[in-house]
Design an enzyme around this catalytic site. Structure first.
Site, PDB file in Angstrom:
ATOM      1  N   PRO A 123       0.774  -1.321   0.108  1.00 28.38           N
ATOM      2  CA  PRO A 123       0.181  -0.171  -0.003  1.00 28.38           C
ATOM      3  C   PRO A 123       0.816   1.510   0.190  1.00 28.38           C
ATOM      4  O   PRO A 123       0.735   2.178   1.001  1.00 28.38           O
ATOM      5  CB  PRO A 123      -0.839  -0.429   1.462  1.00 28.38           C
ATOM      6  CG  PRO A 123       0.076  -0.816   2.021  1.00 28.38           C
ATOM      7  CD  PRO A 123       0.753  -1.838   1.240  1.00 28.38           C
ATOM      8  N   CYS A 124       1.619   1.694  -0.991  1.00 30.17           N
ATOM      9  CA  CYS A 124       2.260   2.935  -0.986  1.00 30.17           C
ATOM     10  C   CYS A 124       1.394   4.105  -1.263  1.00 30.17           C
ATOM     11  O   CYS A 124       1.607   5.138  -1.038  1.00 30.17           O
ATOM     12  CB  CYS A 124       3.199   2.784  -2.371  1.00 30.17           C
ATOM     13  SG  CYS A 124       2.346   2.655  -4.002  1.00 30.17           S
TER      14      CYS A 124
END
Length: 160
Positions: A123-124
């Protein structure tokens, strides 16, 4: 030799192109062009598509997939740390650099985030600027905003 399979899955914010093998998911990228969802999904990608469907239906807040992203040791370290950011939460780039043990590596961390090959699952999108701004996102800032709002709505609903 590793045999890579590819499937497409239509999400509310674009088509996800999923590539992987029995060794795990190698990449998930979000495409702007409309491509129909794959009808025949290879066995090694079925669980990934199922978990993505659950995420978008608001039935899943964590992913439990075998991942096999390709990158340098430093990138792998950054991507592993990204997976520690809880659903519905954000972290600044500075906090991310401190979490990997190198507070001076902001540019390197930002670069590794930008090269994250496994969209959404790593989850950047949960990494933001120190001032709370939505900075840099390979999938487009509008998608980052959408994902953060999607997760925020679920987090708020779960409080009651």
């Amino acid at each position: 030799m590793e045999k890579f399979e590819t499937s497409y899955y239509k999400t509310p914010i674009g088509t996800a192109k999923i590539v992987g093998s029995i060794e795990g998911i190698t990449s998930i990228t979000i495409l702007d062009e409309a491509i129909k969802s794959s009808k025949n999904i290879p066995t090694c990608l079925q669980e990934c598509i199922l978990q993505l469907e659950e995420y978008f239906k608001r039935e899943r807040t964590t992913f439990n997939l075998k991942l096999n992203p390709q990158g340098t040791d430093f990138q792998q370290k950054v991507w592993t740390e990204l997976q520690q950011i809880p659903f519905g939460k954000t972290r600044t780039y500075l906090e991310q650099t401190k979490a990997i043990g190198n507070a001076k590596a902001i540019r390197s961390v930002a670069s590794a985030n930008g090269k994250n090959p496994i969209w959404l699952v790593i989850p950047c999108h949960r990494v933001i600027g120190s001032d709370g701004s939505l900075t840099g996102y390979a999938g487009g800032l509008w998608r980052k905003k959408w994902l953060l709002e999607h997760e925020s709505d679920l987090t708020q609903q779960s409080l009651f």
